[in-house]
Every structure is written in C-alpha cells, then in structure tokens.
Motif scaffolding. Structure first.
Motif, PDB file in Angstrom:
ATOM      1  N   LYS A  46      57.118  92.322  80.227  1.00  0.00           N
ATOM      2  CA  LYS A  46      56.887  91.834  78.863  1.00  0.00           C
ATOM      3  C   LYS A  46      58.139  92.019  78.011  1.00  0.00           C
ATOM      4  O   LYS A  46      58.560  91.108  77.293  1.00  0.00           O
ATOM      5  N   LEU A  49      60.712  89.429  78.945  1.00  0.00           N
ATOM      6  CA  LEU A  49      60.418  88.115  78.363  1.00  0.00           C
ATOM      7  C   LEU A  49      60.772  88.065  76.883  1.00  0.00           C
ATOM      8  O   LEU A  49      61.202  87.030  76.379  1.00  0.00           O
ATOM      9  N   GLU A  50      60.588  89.190  76.201  1.00  0.00           N
ATOM     10  CA  GLU A  50      60.892  89.244  74.772  1.00  0.00           C
ATOM     11  C   GLU A  50      62.354  89.594  74.515  1.00  0.00           C
ATOM     12  O   GLU A  50      62.744  89.799  73.375  1.00  0.00           O
ATOM     13  N   ARG A 104      51.199  84.443  76.487  1.00  0.00           N
ATOM     14  CA  ARG A 104      51.560  83.712  75.277  1.00  0.00           C
ATOM     15  C   ARG A 104      53.049  83.396  75.230  1.00  0.00           C
ATOM     16  O   ARG A 104      53.449  82.293  74.860  1.00  0.00           O
ATOM     17  N   GLU A 105      53.868  84.364  75.613  1.00  0.00           N
ATOM     18  CA  GLU A 105      55.324  84.169  75.592  1.00  0.00           C
ATOM     19  C   GLU A 105      55.740  83.101  76.601  1.00  0.00           C
ATOM     20  O   GLU A 105      56.582  82.251  76.302  1.00  0.00           O
ATOM     21  N   LYS A 108      54.748  79.744  75.261  1.00  0.00           N
ATOM     22  CA  LYS A 108      55.654  79.369  74.183  1.00  0.00           C
ATOM     23  C   LYS A 108      56.983  78.845  74.758  1.00  0.00           C
ATOM     24  O   LYS A 108      57.489  77.814  74.326  1.00  0.00           O
ATOM     25  N   GLN A 109      57.523  79.533  75.764  1.00  0.00           N
ATOM     26  CA  GLN A 109      58.770  79.100  76.384  1.00  0.00           C
ATOM     27  C   GLN A 109      58.589  77.777  77.122  1.00  0.00           C
ATOM     28  O   GLN A 109      59.467  76.932  77.134  1.00  0.00           O
TER      29      GLN A 109
END
Length: 113
Positions: A46, A49-50, A104-105, A108-109
């Motif tokens: 996570k 990804l962020e 979600r990430e 979004k990407q």
C-alpha cells in the motif's frame, strides 16, 4: 511492488513441498507470525502504491508487529486466556483496510491511464 508477493508465493510453495510438520502446540504462534508478516507485506505494498514506502519503516514494523503479537500470544498461553485473538482481530482489520485502500489506488491509477 510485486516482488514481495512473488516471494510470499514462492515461500508457500517451498513450504508445502518440503513437508515440514509443525507441532500443534506452536500453531497459534505460527498463525500470528503469518498474519503479522502478511499485514506488514500488504502495508508495504500500500505504501509503495502511494509512493510513501520506506525500508526502515517496513523492517521495523515487521519486527515490532512480530514481537508484540507473539508476546501477546505467549502471555495469553501463560494466563490460560486466548489473548492471541486480539492480534488476529487487529491484523485482520488492518489487512482488509489496506487491501481496500490498494484497490482504490489501483482503480484510480487504471482510470488515469
């Protein structure tokens, strides 16, 4: 990001192929250790990804999660209380929360591309 996932997969396959048997008395500790590692792994993915991943946080989180979770399980064994369930609950909640954030990430990407 996929390297840790591949490492866990290979570790599981190698573990299944070696045929090592763990005594039933250690099953609680192994379960807690696996959950702590999975929680740290998913948290690291996570963070990756962020774009916030830090090696020192990953390693220290793994060691501290393992230490406190196993200590809680050991204390529960000594007291005759299933204290390990607190760690199972905490790791379970964090795993599902981090997986939801990762989903979600990734969506979004994917929409951006």
């Amino acid at each position: 990001m996929w390297l840790p996932v591949v490492g866990v997969f290979l570790g599981v396959v190698i573990g299944l192929l070696t045929g090592v048997h763990i005594p039933a008395g250690y099953s609680v500790y192994i379960t807690i250790a696996i959950l702590a590692v999975l929680d740290t792994l998913v948290g690291g993915c996570k963070a990756s990804l962020e774009k916030e991943f830090e090696d020192s946080l990953f390693i220290s989180g793994l060691i501290i999660n393992l230490f406190f979770a196993l200590s809680l399980a050991f204390l529960g064994d000594q007291l005759g209380v299933d204290l390990y369930l607190a760690a199972v609950f905490a790791f379970g909640v964090r795993l599902f929360r981090n997986i939801a954030i990762m989903r979600r990430e990734l969506l979004k990407q994917w929409k951006i591309k």
